[in-house]
Design a protein around this motif. Structure first.
Motif, PDB file in Angstrom:
ATOM      1  N   ARG A 263       0.880  -1.194   0.000  1.00 53.31           N
ATOM      2  CA  ARG A 263       0.000   0.000   0.000  1.00 53.31           C
ATOM      3  C   ARG A 263       0.900   1.221   0.000  1.00 53.31           C
ATOM      4  O   ARG A 263       1.733   1.385   0.899  1.00 53.31           O
ATOM      5  N   ILE A 264       0.742   2.002  -1.016  1.00 49.48           N
ATOM      6  CA  ILE A 264       1.662   3.136  -1.161  1.00 49.48           C
ATOM      7  C   ILE A 264       0.898   4.452  -1.222  1.00 49.48           C
ATOM      8  O   ILE A 264      -0.099   4.559  -1.946  1.00 49.48           O
ATOM      9  N   LEU A 265       1.371   5.440  -0.440  1.00 54.51           N
ATOM     10  CA  LEU A 265       0.764   6.771  -0.462  1.00 54.51           C
ATOM     11  C   LEU A 265       1.613   7.669  -1.366  1.00 54.51           C
ATOM     12  O   LEU A 265       2.815   7.800  -1.160  1.00 54.51           O
ATOM     13  N   VAL A 266       0.951   8.230  -2.382  1.00 54.90           N
ATOM     14  CA  VAL A 266       1.654   9.111  -3.323  1.00 54.90           C
ATOM     15  C   VAL A 266       1.297  10.564  -2.986  1.00 54.90           C
ATOM     16  O   VAL A 266       0.156  10.976  -3.181  1.00 54.90           O
ATOM     17  N   ILE A 267       2.256  11.309  -2.424  1.00 54.34           N
ATOM     18  CA  ILE A 267       1.979  12.718  -2.098  1.00 54.34           C
ATOM     19  C   ILE A 267       2.673  13.565  -3.159  1.00 54.34           C
ATOM     20  O   ILE A 267       3.894  13.668  -3.197  1.00 54.34           O
TER      21      ILE A 267
ATOM     22  N   THR B  56       5.668   7.917  -1.443  1.00 53.60           N
ATOM     23  CA  THR B  56       6.490   8.723  -2.359  1.00 53.60           C
ATOM     24  C   THR B  56       6.088  10.160  -2.098  1.00 53.60           C
ATOM     25  O   THR B  56       4.900  10.475  -2.047  1.00 53.60           O
ATOM     26  N   LEU B  57       7.101  11.025  -1.892  1.00 56.49           N
ATOM     27  CA  LEU B  57       6.819  12.358  -1.379  1.00 56.49           C
ATOM     28  C   LEU B  57       7.516  13.419  -2.209  1.00 56.49           C
ATOM     29  O   LEU B  57       8.740  13.417  -2.337  1.00 56.49           O
TER      30      LEU B  57
ATOM     31  N   MET C 107      11.769  10.319  -1.483  1.00 58.06           N
ATOM     32  CA  MET C 107      11.560  11.739  -1.761  1.00 58.06           C
ATOM     33  C   MET C 107      11.803  12.000  -3.242  1.00 58.06           C
ATOM     34  O   MET C 107      12.766  11.492  -3.821  1.00 58.06           O
ATOM     35  N   ILE C 108      10.903  12.785  -3.830  1.00 58.21           N
ATOM     36  CA  ILE C 108      11.020  13.103  -5.254  1.00 58.21           C
ATOM     37  C   ILE C 108      11.104  14.623  -5.372  1.00 58.21           C
ATOM     38  O   ILE C 108      10.275  15.331  -4.789  1.00 58.21           O
ATOM     39  N   SER C 109      12.141  15.091  -6.072  1.00 56.65           N
ATOM     40  CA  SER C 109      12.314  16.541  -6.117  1.00 56.65           C
ATOM     41  C   SER C 109      12.912  17.000  -7.432  1.00 56.65           C
ATOM     42  O   SER C 109      13.635  16.262  -8.095  1.00 56.65           O
ATOM     43  N   ALA C 110      12.610  18.243  -7.766  1.00 55.24           N
ATOM     44  CA  ALA C 110      13.230  18.830  -8.963  1.00 55.24           C
ATOM     45  C   ALA C 110      14.624  19.331  -8.629  1.00 55.24           C
ATOM     46  O   ALA C 110      15.402  19.654  -9.511  1.00 55.24           O
ATOM     47  N   LEU C 111      14.950  19.398  -7.336  1.00 52.75           N
ATOM     48  CA  LEU C 111      16.267  19.879  -6.917  1.00 52.75           C
ATOM     49  C   LEU C 111      17.233  18.700  -6.909  1.00 52.75           C
ATOM     50  O   LEU C 111      17.071  17.774  -6.146  1.00 52.75           O
ATOM     51  N   SER C 112      18.243  18.785  -7.785  1.00 54.75           N
ATOM     52  CA  SER C 112      19.068  17.591  -7.975  1.00 54.75           C
ATOM     53  C   SER C 112      20.408  17.668  -7.256  1.00 54.75           C
ATOM     54  O   SER C 112      21.121  16.704  -7.181  1.00 54.75           O
TER      55      SER C 112
END
Lengths: 226, 467
Positions: free
Chosen positions: A3-7, A50-51, A78-83
């Motif tokens: 079970r995965i929460l996608v924020i 996934t945040l 964590m998913i970010s545009a800041l690399s």
């Protein structure tokens, strides 16, 4: 199935994540802002989150800090545009378990989710010996046997095998391997990891048997029980 | 490297040679010399006029004395001369002599031995022990005898000597003052020029955020600094525009391209596609990966160039870093029959970002392996001299021709030798950006055959320029 929460506030990205994780057989729930995400993550149990780092309401870093304060230790990708590496470190320090930069290939995201889920599943009982088919890794004495015969591996070969073994049955990309085994976050080119895999494969393969390390074209490698 | 006493750059050391070459020094010296010549000429004129006046006065006294003596009858002239000598009381101030027509002395103390011309006063040098310098006038009597009248001019000669001394001494003092003034006047502008020069070098090294110091005096150096600053502003603006356009393209296209890759990937993974379609999908995915790799590298360069990583700088031990790089790349090298060696020099450290330096060196080693021939050799080494460190990656491949060594550092430029070898042409640009952030220098050299890439780490006991 997990079970995965996608924020994630960006609808297209959220759709991408939900579709890909669904294709991997996971059940997903979507929250499009930080406050809603925190509320859901606090109220319901999830196997993984996934945040997105930049969110309306509370931002990703604060959200993961709040979760950890409330002793909710669900793995967070964590998913970010800041690399930048500093950003990655900030994300991981706040309590994130892995960090992925936008834009990302969805299979890469799914692989990281699998690696985290696998790690979570293994955590309660940290084994002294890892077994995948005929491969046996003694994690304490740092020894490897294949078909009961000892195989001599170099330090990094052993770390590579351990990583593949901990994710046995799942595909891991070259990028993930380079990050998790060598600890660097740039793209070293495909060939570099290929030759390390080829060397390891050579040491593990037994005549007349299929190779335990399978190359999945365009995606990465998978250690199978043979 | 541990800190050692800070050594000064050549620009901070003001030497007489530097001062001597300044226009302020030369101009001050020239003006000073003109003034000096003026002063000397004026003083000399005053001296000459005074000397002439004093001589004229002596001469008129001599003429008056001669005229007075000539009022005596010729027959009593010897007596008159003796009387005059007696009157002067042996003061040694007045001298008299009477010669016959054949210039033989009849009476008096003057003999005319040193020669004379009638009615032309002349000076007789001093005879120490006998008399001082004398001004002498010869007058012919109507009967043919010659009357000599002399006067001691010691005070006049002394005065002339003193005036000459004062003239020489003051000329010396004035000349010394001019040189001192010239040096003092030159030092301040020279220091400012040295500061401007240092700033210009930093700007030339790529620090486009630096500006020439303007002191607000409105002098010519301020005007020059202001002009250069406006020029740098414009250059920076244009570079920024070009870069932001490139970055915006890379950034904006990355998201749709990544999505496209995901769609293709998902299509590729479905079970019901024909093998020919699968092959085409693989090719499309591979091409997309190449494009995405280049965009990633471009944005990576921008990210590094943004220079936000300096906060994470630390001392990095070089030996373990290089050893882990060699361990990482040895399998790749050996697969191509290339040997890879490391000449170790333990104990050296550089100040920087470990993962960025690892990335830069990875790029260089990867290139060296790519360009080394079959059964070739790649060698890593470290040398240290006077606090500076050089890290060298050497291969025995085709090398880079001298005229292409600068251009290969530019984005997408791969040099003529790389035509057959896959790559984005961004690897060396990434290396250059990383080294620039560290203020390390990259030097490409001929290994005859092959290429030597040298990373030069300056003496880090000197403070680095803060961005």
């Amino acid at each position: 199935m997990a079970r995965i929460l996608v924020i994630e506030d960006d609808t297209a990205t959220a759709q991408e994540i939900v579709t890909e994780l669904g294709a991997h057989g996971h059940e997903t729930l979507h929250a499009d802002n930080g406050d809603l995400g925190l509320e859901k993550a606090t109220r319901e149990p999830f196997d993984l989150i996934t945040l997105d780092r930049m969110l309306p309401g509370i931002d990703g870093l604060t959200l993961v800090e709040r979760l950890r304060e409330r002793r909710i230790h669900v793995p967070v990708l964590m998913i970010s545009a800041l690399s930048d590496v500093d950003e990655r470190i900030a994300g991981l320090r706040a309590g994130g378990d892995d960090y992925l930069t936008k834009p990302f290939a969805s299979n890469e995201m799914a692989m990281r989710v699998e690696v985290l889920l696998r790690r979570q599943a293994q955590q309660p009982a940290e084994e002294a010996v890892l077994r995948v088919g005929e491969i046996e890794i003694d994690l304490i004495r740092r020894k490897v046997k294949v078909d009961g015969e000892p195989v001599r591996l170099l330090h990094m070969e052993l770390r590579l095998l351990e990583f593949l073994a901990r994710n046995a049955g799942d595909i891991v990309s070259r990028k993930i391997i380079f990050e998790k085994v060598w600890g660097y976050y740039f793209d070293p080119g495909a060939n570099l990891i290929n030759v390390h895999i080829a060397r390891l494969r050579k040491k593990l393969d037994r005549p007349g048997k299929p190779s335990a390390i399978v190359t999945v074209k365009g995606e990465g490698y998978r250690l199978d029980a043979v | 490297m541990r800190p050692s006493p800070r050594s000064r750059t050549p620009y901070e050391r003001l030497q007489l040679r530097d001062i001597r070459n300044t226009s302020t020094f030369r101009l001050t010296l020239l003006l000073g010399l003109v003034a000096l010549v003026g002063v000397v000429m004026l003083t000399a004129l005053i001296y000459l006029l005074s000397a002439r006046e004093l001589s004229a006065r002596s001469d008129s006294i001599l003429r008056a004395q001669a005229a007075q003596l000539m009022t005596n009858p010729v027959a009593s002239m010897p007596g008159a001369v003796r009387l005059a000598i007696a009157r002067s009381g042996g003061s040694g101030f007045n001298y008299f002599g009477l010669l016959d027509a054949d210039r033989r002395r009849i009476a008096g103390t003057l003999s005319g031995a040193s020669g004379f011309r009638i009615d032309h006063p002349k000076e007789i040098p001093a005879r120490p022990g006998h008399h001082g310098p004398i001004r002498e006038l010869a007058v012919r009597l109507p009967t043919g005898e010659i009357l000599l009248v002399g006067r001691d001019i010691t005070p006049i000669v002394d005065l002339r000597w003193r005036v000459t001394l004062v003239l020489i001494a003051s000329a010396g003092v004035i000349a010394l003052s001019i040189v001192t003034a010239a040096i003092l006047l030159s030092v301040a502008p020279l220091r400012r020029v040295a500061t401007l020069q240092r700033t210009a070098q930093e700007i030339a090294a790529g620090h486009l955020d630096r500006r020439m110091p303007v002191l607000g005096r409105g002098d010519e150096l301020d005007l020059l600094a202001g002009t250069v600053n406006s020029m740098i502003d414009e250059v920076g603006r244009v570079i920024g525009q070009v870069k932001s356009v490139t970055d915006a393209i890379a950034h904006d296209l990355r998201t749709p391209l990544t999505r496209m890759r995901s769609h293709l990937d998902r299509a590729r993974r479905s079970d019901d596609i024909a093998s020919a379609t699968a092959e085409r999908l693989d090719l499309a995915i591979a091409d997309l990966d190449t494009v995405l790799e280049r965009f990633t590298a471009l944005l990576r360069i921008s990210e590094i160039e943004a220079g936000s990583r300096r906060a994470g700088f630390a001392d990095i031990a070089l030996d373990p870093l290089l050893k882990s790089l060699v361990d990482l790349y040895r399998p790749l090298a050996e697969e191509r029959g290339i040997s890879i060696g490391l000449q170790r020099l333990p104990g050296l450290a550089v100040h920087g970002d470990r993962s960025l330096l690892f990335e830069a060196l990875s790029n260089l080693i990867d290139n060296a392996i790519k360009f080394a021939p079959q059964n070739g050799h790649v060698a890593l080494s470290v040398t240290s001299e006077k606090g500076s460190v050089a890290i060298e990656v050497r291969d025995n491949g085709t090398g880079i021709p001298t005229d292409q060594r600068q251009s290969v550092l530019r984005r997408f430029d791969r040099g003529s030798a790389a035509n057959e070898i896959p790559g984005s042409g961004l690897g060396l640009s990434v290396v250059a950006a990383i080294l620039h952030l560290h203020q390390f220098t990259l030097a490409l050299d001929d290994a005859a055959p092959g290429l030597i890439v040298r990373i030069l780490v300056p003496d880090q006991s000197r403070p680095l320029i803060q961005p």
